[in-house]
Design a protein around this motif. Structure first.
Motif, PDB file in Angstrom:
ATOM      1  N   ASP A  44       0.820  -1.213   0.000  1.00  0.00           N
ATOM      2  CA  ASP A  44       0.000   0.000   0.000  1.00  0.00           C
ATOM      3  C   ASP A  44       0.854   1.265   0.000  1.00  0.00           C
ATOM      4  N   SER A  90      -1.126   3.261  -8.323  1.00  0.00           N
ATOM      5  CA  SER A  90      -1.397   2.594  -7.043  1.00  0.00           C
ATOM      6  C   SER A  90      -2.544   3.249  -6.279  1.00  0.00           C
ATOM      7  N   GLU A  94      -4.975  -2.344  -7.113  1.00  0.00           N
ATOM      8  CA  GLU A  94      -4.530  -3.134  -5.954  1.00  0.00           C
ATOM      9  C   GLU A  94      -4.242  -4.560  -6.378  1.00  0.00           C
TER      10      GLU A  94
END
Length: 152
Positions: A44, A90, A94
């Motif tokens: 992430d 991003s 995902e």
């Protein structure tokens, strides 16, 4: 009447083709011709690819390790991964992974215009390049070292 010799013309043509062909042929291989995938950090918070790329030092014919943030190279266009400068893929994609075949592909689930996820793949061979041992895209170049930094 002066005699015309074909040899100088033929020699010049052969020399030109010999010099030009490797330049043309090297473009066909893309960055995977001079670089080898060494890993990635696709989380992430991180979107880095690690690559070993051939440098221009012909004395040692060496490879440098280079890391590049793929957010600088790819974007999401309505669920499709596309080459895009500072595309920040991003932010809307995902579960990204890399697929190896004759090329290197980035594959992700990306939000589309209908609010759903679409599986999309980007051929990085057409997006990234090698610049004297550093992997790059657009005007961005990754760092260049002899080996990856150790994990903390």
């Amino acid at each position: 009447m002066a005699a015309f010799s074909v040899c100088p013309v033929l020699t010049a043509t052969v020399l030109f083709l010999a010099l030009a062909f490797p330049l043309l042929a090297s473009g066909e291989g893309g960055f995977t011709h001079d670089c080898a995938y060494a890993g990635a950090n696709l989380t992430d918070k991180h979107h880095w690819i690690g690559i070993y790329c051939l440098n221009d030092d012909v004395d040692i014919y060496g490879f440098n390790y280079s890391m590049l943030d793929l957010d600088r190279c790819a974007g999401n266009n309505a669920g499709e991964l596309v080459p895009f400068e500072n595309g920040n893929y991003s932010g809307s994609c995902e579960n990204c992974t890399f697929i190896h075949d004759k090329s290197l592909h980035l594959s992700c689930l990306c939000w589309d215009m209908n609010g759903g996820h679409t599986n999309s793949t980007l051929d990085l061979n057409n997006t990234l390049y090698d610049s004297n041992g550093a992997v790059g895209c657009y005007s961005f170049l990754g760092n260049k070292t002899w080996e990856p930094e150790p994990d903390p």
